[in-house]
Design an enzyme around this catalytic site. Structure first.
Site, PDB file in Angstrom:
ATOM      1  N   ASP A 271       7.185   3.878  -4.300  1.00 23.88           N
ATOM      2  CA  ASP A 271       7.550   4.641  -2.546  1.00 23.88           C
ATOM      3  C   ASP A 271       8.268   5.220  -1.361  1.00 23.88           C
ATOM      4  OD1 ASP A 271       4.305   3.911  -2.918  1.00 23.88           O
ATOM      5  OD2 ASP A 271       4.419   2.463  -2.623  1.00 23.88           O
TER       6      ASP A 271
ATOM      7  N   GLU B 155      -4.601   6.917  -3.453  1.00 22.72           N
ATOM      8  CA  GLU B 155      -5.260   5.508  -3.608  1.00 22.72           C
ATOM      9  C   GLU B 155      -6.291   5.466  -2.998  1.00 22.72           C
ATOM     10  OE1 GLU B 155      -2.390   1.219  -4.328  1.00 22.72           O
ATOM     11  OE2 GLU B 155      -1.462   2.167  -3.010  1.00 22.72           O
TER      12      GLU B 155
ATOM     13  N   GLY C 266       0.811  -1.047   0.453  1.00 24.66           N
ATOM     14  CA  GLY C 266      -0.314   0.308  -0.211  1.00 24.66           C
ATOM     15  C   GLY C 266       0.728   1.406   0.572  1.00 24.66           C
TER      16      GLY C 266
ATOM     17  N   VAL D  86      15.897  -0.458  -2.868  1.00 24.58           N
ATOM     18  CA  VAL D  86      14.932  -1.420  -3.172  1.00 24.58           C
ATOM     19  C   VAL D  86      14.716  -1.751  -4.134  1.00 24.58           C
ATOM     20  CG1 VAL D  86      11.589  -0.463  -2.898  1.00 24.58           C
ATOM     21  CG2 VAL D  86      13.393   0.254  -1.383  1.00 24.58           C
TER      22      VAL D  86
ATOM     23  N   GLY E  86      12.689   6.269 -13.562  1.00 24.33           N
ATOM     24  CA  GLY E  86      12.685   4.438 -12.550  1.00 24.33           C
ATOM     25  C   GLY E  86      14.267   5.126 -12.794  1.00 24.33           C
TER      26      GLY E  86
ATOM     27  N   ARG F 250      16.030  -5.487  -4.394  1.00 21.85           N
ATOM     28  CA  ARG F 250      15.614  -7.526  -3.527  1.00 21.85           C
ATOM     29  C   ARG F 250      14.002  -6.247  -4.090  1.00 21.85           C
ATOM     30  NH1 ARG F 250      15.246  -2.600   1.011  1.00 21.85           N
ATOM     31  NH2 ARG F 250      13.326  -1.801   1.094  1.00 21.85           N
TER      32      ARG F 250
HETATM   33  P1  ATP Z   1       7.317   1.476  -8.388  1.00 15.91           P
HETATM   34  O1  ATP Z   1       5.811   1.948  -9.172  1.00 15.91           O
HETATM   35  O2  ATP Z   1       7.718   0.685  -9.013  1.00 15.91           O
HETATM   36  O3  ATP Z   1       6.979   1.535  -6.821  1.00 15.91           O
HETATM   37  P2  ATP Z   1       7.413   4.378  -9.914  1.00 15.91           P
HETATM   38  O4  ATP Z   1       6.362   3.949 -11.189  1.00 15.91           O
HETATM   39  O5  ATP Z   1       6.697   5.209  -8.624  1.00 15.91           O
HETATM   40  O6  ATP Z   1       7.640   3.245  -8.379  1.00 15.91           O
HETATM   41  P3  ATP Z   1       9.856   5.545 -10.652  1.00 15.91           P
HETATM   42  O7  ATP Z   1      10.195   6.202 -11.359  1.00 15.91           O
HETATM   43  O8  ATP Z   1      10.296   3.927 -11.634  1.00 15.91           O
HETATM   44  O9  ATP Z   1       8.706   5.153  -9.587  1.00 15.91           O
HETATM   45  O10 ATP Z   1      11.397   4.863  -9.442  1.00 15.91           O
HETATM   46  C1  ATP Z   1      10.865   5.588  -8.525  1.00 15.91           C
HETATM   47  C2  ATP Z   1      12.684   6.084  -8.024  1.00 15.91           C
HETATM   48  O11 ATP Z   1      13.541   4.851  -8.093  1.00 15.91           O
HETATM   49  C3  ATP Z   1      13.465   6.773  -9.622  1.00 15.91           C
HETATM   50  O12 ATP Z   1      13.649   8.495  -9.570  1.00 15.91           O
HETATM   51  C4  ATP Z   1      14.988   6.770  -9.351  1.00 15.91           C
HETATM   52  O13 ATP Z   1      15.924   7.028  -8.731  1.00 15.91           O
HETATM   53  C5  ATP Z   1      14.595   4.873  -8.388  1.00 15.91           C
HETATM   54  N1  ATP Z   1      14.627   3.650  -9.125  1.00 15.91           N
HETATM   55  C6  ATP Z   1      13.654   3.357  -9.367  1.00 15.91           C
HETATM   56  N2  ATP Z   1      13.667   1.969 -10.327  1.00 15.91           N
HETATM   57  C7  ATP Z   1      15.761   2.109 -10.307  1.00 15.91           C
HETATM   58  C8  ATP Z   1      16.511   1.230 -11.134  1.00 15.91           C
HETATM   59  N3  ATP Z   1      16.983  -0.104 -12.115  1.00 15.91           N
HETATM   60  N4  ATP Z   1      18.194   1.646 -10.846  1.00 15.91           N
HETATM   61  C9  ATP Z   1      18.002   2.388  -9.701  1.00 15.91           C
HETATM   62  N5  ATP Z   1      16.907   2.643  -9.033  1.00 15.91           N
HETATM   63  C10 ATP Z   1      15.942   3.152  -9.906  1.00 15.91           C
END
Ligand code: ATP
Length: 297
Positions: A250, A136, A39, A280, A219, A283
Site C-alpha cells: 500500500d 477490496e 484498509g 514500512v 517483496g 516497523r
Molecule cells: P503487503 O500485502 O504485505 O502490503 P504486497 O504483497 O502488496 O504487500 P510486496 O510485493 O510484498 O507487496 O511489497 C511491495 C514493495 O515493498 C516491494 O516492491 C518492495 O519495494 C517493498 N518491500 C516489501 N518487502 C520488503 C523487504 N523485506 N525489504 C525491502 N523492501 C520490501
C-alpha cells in the site's frame, strides 16, 4: 498542489503476532495483539498524503466507534475525508491479520461498510491529477473510477488486489496496473502464469491486459516494470530490519501515485515508492499514524 484521488477500503486492523501461521484446524497462541488503522484505500491515501500532495479519499465507514477512529486517524494523516460515506447501522470494515516472526502476514477481511462504496460518491470529487483504485471494495466502483479518470483526464493507477475480473477497457487504461507476484499469476491463464522468469511473467501480464504500463511487486526482490519501452527490474531498498510487511504494498502504491501526480517518471516514482515501502516493513502496522496501539507482549 498536485492532487491524488484514492477510492478504496477503510478498515480497522486487528493484528495478532504469532511465531508461525496456523495450519488449517490448528490453534496458535499470539505473542502480542494490536489494533491499528488499515484498509488498502486508507493506507494508500495516508502514504500519498505523507509524501506531500493533496489527497482525497472515497470510501465508507460504519456509524460505530471504529468508523470515528478511522476518520480521525485519516484526518491526522492529512487525508481529506469529506467524501467518505458514513453508513448507518453498519459496522466499519475489519481485517484480522496474523504476522509471523518472519514478518509475513495472512489476512481475513470483513467488508462491513466497504460494501457500500458506490460510484455515485464520485460526483463532487475535486479534479485530480492521478486517481487510484484497488479492488477490496469490488469491481463496480473501480470501473466507475476508470470512467471518472477518463472524463477528467487524470492518470489511472489500478491495484487489482485482491484480484477480481476487470473490464478490458479499464485494464487498458491503467498506467500502471500494480499487483504483487501472486496476483499477477492469478490474473494470467494457467499456461501464461507457468513461467519461472519474472520479466517474462510481467511482459505476459502487460500483453494480456493491454495496460499502458504494469508494475509487479516482488517483496524483498523489488519489482518489475513493463511499459511500451521495455521490461525492467528495480531492486528493493534494503530495510534496516524486517518487522512486519503489512502495508508495504500500500505504501508503494500511495507514494508512486503521489510521485506521478508531481509529474515524475514511472521509474523515478517507483524508486520513491520502494524507499517508502522499505521503511514500512521495518516497523509494526500498516502505517505509522497516531491511534496505533502498541503490541502487548
Ligand atoms: P503487503 O500485502 O504485505 O502490503 P504486497 O504483497 O502488496 O504487500 P510486496 O510485493 O510484498 O507487496 O511489497 C511491495 C514493495 O515493498 C516491494 O516492491 C518492495 O519495494 C517493498 N518491500 C516489501 N518487502 C520488503 C523487504 N523485506 N525489504 C525491502 N523492501 C520490501
Amino acid at each position: 498542489m498536485p492532487k491524488v484521488l484514492v477510492l478504496g477500503a477503510i478498515n480497522q486492523d486487528e493484528v495478532a503476532r504469532v511465531s508461525r501461521h496456523p495450519l488449517p484446524g490448528e490453534t496458535v497462541v499470539a505473542t502480542g495483539v494490536a489494533t491499528s488503522p488499515g484498509g488498502k484505500g486508507a493506507n494508500q491515501a495516508a502514504a500519498a498524503a505523507a509524501s506531500g500532495v493533496e489527497v482525497q479519499l472515497i470510501g465508507a465507514v460504519g456509524d460505530d466507534r471504529a468508523g470515528s477512529h478511522q476518520l480521525e486517524a485519516l484526518s491526522q494523516a492529512g487525508v481529506d475525508v469529506s467524501m467518505v460515506r458514513r453508513v448507518m447501522e453498519t459496522a466499519t470494515g475489519r481485517a484480522f491479520i496474523c504476522v509471523s516472526d518472519a514478518g509475513e502476514n495472512s489476512i481475513v477481511v470483513m467488508l462491513g461498510a466497504n460494501a457500500f462504496v458506490s460510484p455515485a460518491t464520485l460526483h463532487g470529487a475535486a479534479t485530480p491529477d492521478v486517481v487510484v483504485g484497488q479492488t477490496e471494495v469490488g469491481a463496480v466502483p473501480v470501473e466507475a473510477l476508470g470512467g471518472f479518470a477518463a472524463e477528467c483526464g487524470a492518470r489511472l493507477v489500478i491495484n487489482n488486489a485482491p484480484v477480481v475480473p476487470l473490464s478490458p477497457r479499464l485494464l487498458a487504461a491503467a498506467d500502471p496496473l500494480i499487483v504483487n507476484r501472486h496476483e499477477a499469476a492469478d490474473m494470467l491463464r494457467p499456461d501464461d502464469a507457468a513461467t519461472a522468469d519474472e520479466l517474462d511473467l510481467v511482459a505476459r501480464l502487460r500483453r494480456s491486459t493491454g495496460a499502458r504500463s504494469v508494475i509487479v511487486t516482488l517483496g524483498a526482490d523489488g519489482c518489475v516494470i513493463a511499459d511500451a519501452a521495455d521490461v525492467r527490474r528495480l531492486p528493493a531498498v534494503e530495510a534496516d530490519e524486517v518487522v512486519d510487511t503489512t502495508g508495504a504494498g500500500d505504501a508503494f502504491v500511495g507514494v508512486l501515485a503521489a510521485s506521478l501526480a508531481r509529474g515524475r517518471s514511472l521509474d523515478a516514482s517507483a524508486i520513491e515508492a520502494s524507499t517508502a515501502a522499505s521503511a514500512v516493513v521495518a516497523r509494526h502496522g500498516a502505517r505509522a499514524v497516531p491511534g496505533t496501539m502498541a503490541l502487548t507482549d
